[in-house]
Design an enzyme around this catalytic site. Structure first.
Site, mmCIF file in Angstrom:
data_model
loop_
_atom_site.group_PDB
_atom_site.id
_atom_site.type_symbol
_atom_site.label_atom_id
_atom_site.label_comp_id
_atom_site.label_asym_id
_atom_site.label_seq_id
_atom_site.Cartn_x
_atom_site.Cartn_y
_atom_site.Cartn_z
ATOM 1 N N GLU A 105 -7.828 -5.471 -0.565
ATOM 2 C CA GLU A 105 -8.301 -6.193 -1.742
ATOM 3 C C GLU A 105 -8.198 -7.710 -1.596
ATOM 4 O OE1 GLU A 105 -10.035 -4.229 -3.022
ATOM 5 O OE2 GLU A 105 -9.191 -3.207 -4.755
ATOM 6 N N HIS A 154 0.852 -1.187 0.000
ATOM 7 C CA HIS A 154 0.000 0.000 0.000
ATOM 8 C C HIS A 154 0.886 1.235 0.000
ATOM 9 C CE1 HIS A 154 -3.208 2.800 1.103
ATOM 10 N NE2 HIS A 154 -4.009 1.872 0.612
HETATM 11 N N1 ACO Z 1 4.151 -7.473 -4.510
HETATM 12 C C1 ACO Z 1 5.496 -7.512 -4.672
HETATM 13 N N2 ACO Z 1 6.307 -6.450 -4.515
HETATM 14 C C2 ACO Z 1 5.703 -5.288 -4.182
HETATM 15 C C3 ACO Z 1 4.315 -5.177 -4.002
HETATM 16 C C4 ACO Z 1 3.533 -6.330 -4.180
HETATM 17 N N3 ACO Z 1 2.203 -6.302 -4.026
HETATM 18 N N4 ACO Z 1 4.010 -3.905 -3.687
HETATM 19 C C5 ACO Z 1 5.159 -3.223 -3.672
HETATM 20 N N5 ACO Z 1 6.180 -4.065 -3.977
HETATM 21 C C6 ACO Z 1 7.596 -3.747 -4.061
HETATM 22 C C7 ACO Z 1 7.886 -2.930 -5.306
HETATM 23 O O1 ACO Z 1 8.114 -3.759 -6.424
HETATM 24 C C8 ACO Z 1 9.110 -2.183 -4.887
HETATM 25 O O2 ACO Z 1 10.220 -3.092 -4.944
HETATM 26 P P1 ACO Z 1 11.625 -2.655 -5.563
HETATM 27 O O3 ACO Z 1 12.056 -1.454 -4.725
HETATM 28 O O4 ACO Z 1 12.465 -3.847 -5.385
HETATM 29 O O5 ACO Z 1 11.326 -2.279 -6.980
HETATM 30 C C9 ACO Z 1 8.878 -1.930 -3.397
HETATM 31 O O6 ACO Z 1 7.941 -2.912 -2.983
HETATM 32 C C10 ACO Z 1 8.343 -0.551 -3.103
HETATM 33 O O7 ACO Z 1 7.121 -0.374 -3.783
HETATM 34 P P2 ACO Z 1 6.517 1.069 -4.002
HETATM 35 O O8 ACO Z 1 6.868 1.504 -5.390
HETATM 36 O O9 ACO Z 1 6.927 1.983 -2.907
HETATM 37 O O10 ACO Z 1 5.005 0.774 -3.893
HETATM 38 P P3 ACO Z 1 3.838 1.802 -4.237
HETATM 39 O O11 ACO Z 1 3.558 2.662 -3.083
HETATM 40 O O12 ACO Z 1 4.045 2.476 -5.533
HETATM 41 O O13 ACO Z 1 2.699 0.740 -4.469
HETATM 42 C C11 ACO Z 1 0.754 -0.448 -4.585
HETATM 43 C C12 ACO Z 1 1.526 0.601 -3.783
HETATM 44 C C13 ACO Z 1 0.478 0.088 -5.979
HETATM 45 C C14 ACO Z 1 -0.571 -0.729 -3.902
HETATM 46 C C15 ACO Z 1 1.607 -1.749 -4.657
HETATM 47 O O14 ACO Z 1 1.873 -2.232 -3.371
HETATM 48 C C16 ACO Z 1 0.985 -2.808 -5.533
HETATM 49 O O15 ACO Z 1 1.156 -2.795 -6.749
HETATM 50 N N6 ACO Z 1 0.221 -3.783 -4.910
HETATM 51 C C17 ACO Z 1 -0.427 -4.805 -5.685
HETATM 52 C C18 ACO Z 1 -1.748 -4.300 -6.251
HETATM 53 C C19 ACO Z 1 -2.808 -4.110 -5.191
HETATM 54 O O16 ACO Z 1 -2.936 -4.897 -4.250
HETATM 55 N N7 ACO Z 1 -3.610 -3.056 -5.369
HETATM 56 C C20 ACO Z 1 -4.674 -2.687 -4.418
HETATM 57 C C21 ACO Z 1 -4.210 -1.612 -3.493
HETATM 58 S S1 ACO Z 1 -5.450 -1.227 -2.265
HETATM 59 C C22 ACO Z 1 -6.529 -0.191 -3.033
HETATM 60 O O17 ACO Z 1 -6.170 0.614 -3.851
HETATM 61 C C23 ACO Z 1 -7.971 -0.284 -2.716
#
Ligand code: ACO
Length: 368
Positions: A313, A258
């Protein structure tokens, strides 16, 4: 669905607007460090246990407009709005032929218009379950069902979708879901809604835009892929190899991570409780729990400095599946609840806000 994201400019704090306060609001507050969500003055867990969707919507609309509304008034307005939307269904759904449920819903929302004697807010929120119910039934070759205006919004949503009156437990479970996800700070779809409302475009335009932002898998499009992931894993023995290999390919695991929460999303546990109270059709919960536990551990190992925990989710997918809602309708059902927040934010923005117009960091070529 597989999501790979390129390395971005995450190191620049303002890119992606992380931590930027775009508006003052009395509607909801997300504390990412403590794992707390407050909606119009109450914690989400307390609201899900004690209030109905109509009750929380009354709180949001009252707070946004400064005019006190009761739960009973909202319930009556939504019942009336469902009936009006049903009468106009052929017109509302005219542009949805041949589209998927998610896209047809977008066309249906865009087809809404002002109704005499009803607020725009009620017209929109009331119409949404009628639209998704009709789209789901049309996909199965079945005629849409007329609303029952005196039923609760959640119970009527389930009946219009599934063609049978829900048990009180089922209706309560969907109602708890509606309450839990009805608003959530300055998330991407609410921000989009507020940007559009800030130009003083009307609520129909603002909510249509909000729904478009919701449909992406990084936001409200995640629950369908959560079920696809659980299906793909399939058995207990495959949890570790499947997850390890997805992470090695740098895939994002749906239902985890998140932008704001650095601890577990408080909504995850509220929904987990709702599933447990349902006591039916949730045979998959122990398996999902094992998948969740392993993914949390694997994400800790992969990103020790970036806490990544279960988000709303993951359990949304399991709850809506247990209620027999088809997975293609998960995002429109999310929108059905979140529209309470979107309409409130649009009103608040128009009443108190300022045109939202940020700037960009130009990194392109300059003229010679
Ligand atoms: N699975 C694996 N790795 C992840 C995930 C995940 N779900 N989420 C973040 N990471 C990793 C990123 O790849 C990144 O790794 P890296 O530095 O090695 O490249 C690191 O964690 C940091 O991620 P951020 O870029 O800071 O994450 P951001 O804040 O942009 O993302 C998000 C938030 C979009 C929700 C992300 O966690 C994600 O894509 N989750 C999966 C989709 C999801 O569950 N969406 C629903 C969100 S809840 C809602 O909106 C109602």
């Amino acid at each position: 669905m597989t999501i790979h994201l390129p390395k971005t400019a995450a190191a620049k704090p303002a890119i992606g607007l992380d931590g930027v306060q775009a508006a003052e609001t009395v509607l909801s507050h997300v504390d990412g460090e403590r794992g707390e969500l407050i909606i119009a003055g109450e914690r989400v867990g307390h609201l899900a246990a004690t209030s109905s969707f109509e009750g929380v919507t009354a709180r949001l609309w009252s707070a946004a407009t400064g005019t006190q509304l009761s739960e009973a008034e909202v319930r009556a307005a939504l019942g009336e709005a469902r009936t009006r939307a049903f009468a106009r269904l052929p017109v509302i759904l005219a542009a949805s032929d041949g589209l998927s449920i998610v896209d047809g819903f977008r066309a249906g929302v865009a087809g809404l218009r002002a109704e005499n004697g009803l607020s725009h807010d009620a017209t929109i929120v009331g119409a949404l379950p009628v639209i998704v119910g009709a789209l789901v039934r049309r996909a199965k070759g079945e005629a849409s069902l007329a609303p029952e205006p005196t039923a609760s919004h959640a119970a009527d949503t389930l009946r219009m979708l599934l063609g049978k009156r829900p048990t009180p437990r089922e209706a309560k479970a969907l109602d708890a879901y509606f309450v839990t996800v009805c608003d959530h700070g300055m998330n991407a779809s609410t921000f989009t809604t507020r940007v559009v409302a800030s130009t003083h475009a009307d609520l129909f335009a603002a909510v249509t835009a909000g729904y478009c932002a919701l449909t992406g898998p990084l936001h409200g499009g995640a629950p369908e892929p959560v079920l696809e992931m659980l299906d793909a894993i399939g058995t207990r023995e495959r949890i570790k190899p499947w997850v390890d290999s997805a992470l090695a390919r740098r895939e994002r695991l749906m239902g985890f991570g998140h932008r704001v929460y650095r601890v577990r999303d408080p909504r995850a546990d509220v929904l987990k409780d709702a599933i447990e109270r349902l006591e039916l059709g949730a045979e998959g919960l122990p398996f999902a729990g094992e998948v969740e536990a392993y993914i949390r551990t694997a994400l800790k190992q992969k990103n020790p400095d970036r806490p990544l925990d279960t988000n709303v989710e993951f359990f949304t997918a399991i709850l809506l599946d247990a209620l027999k809602i088809p997975r293609q309708a998960f995002t429109p059902i999310f929108a059905t609840a979140r529209a309470a927040g979107w309409t409130a934010h649009a009103r608040e923005q128009q009443r108190l806000g300022r045109l939202i117009r940020p700037s960009s960091l130009y990194v392109g070529a300059m003229p010679a």
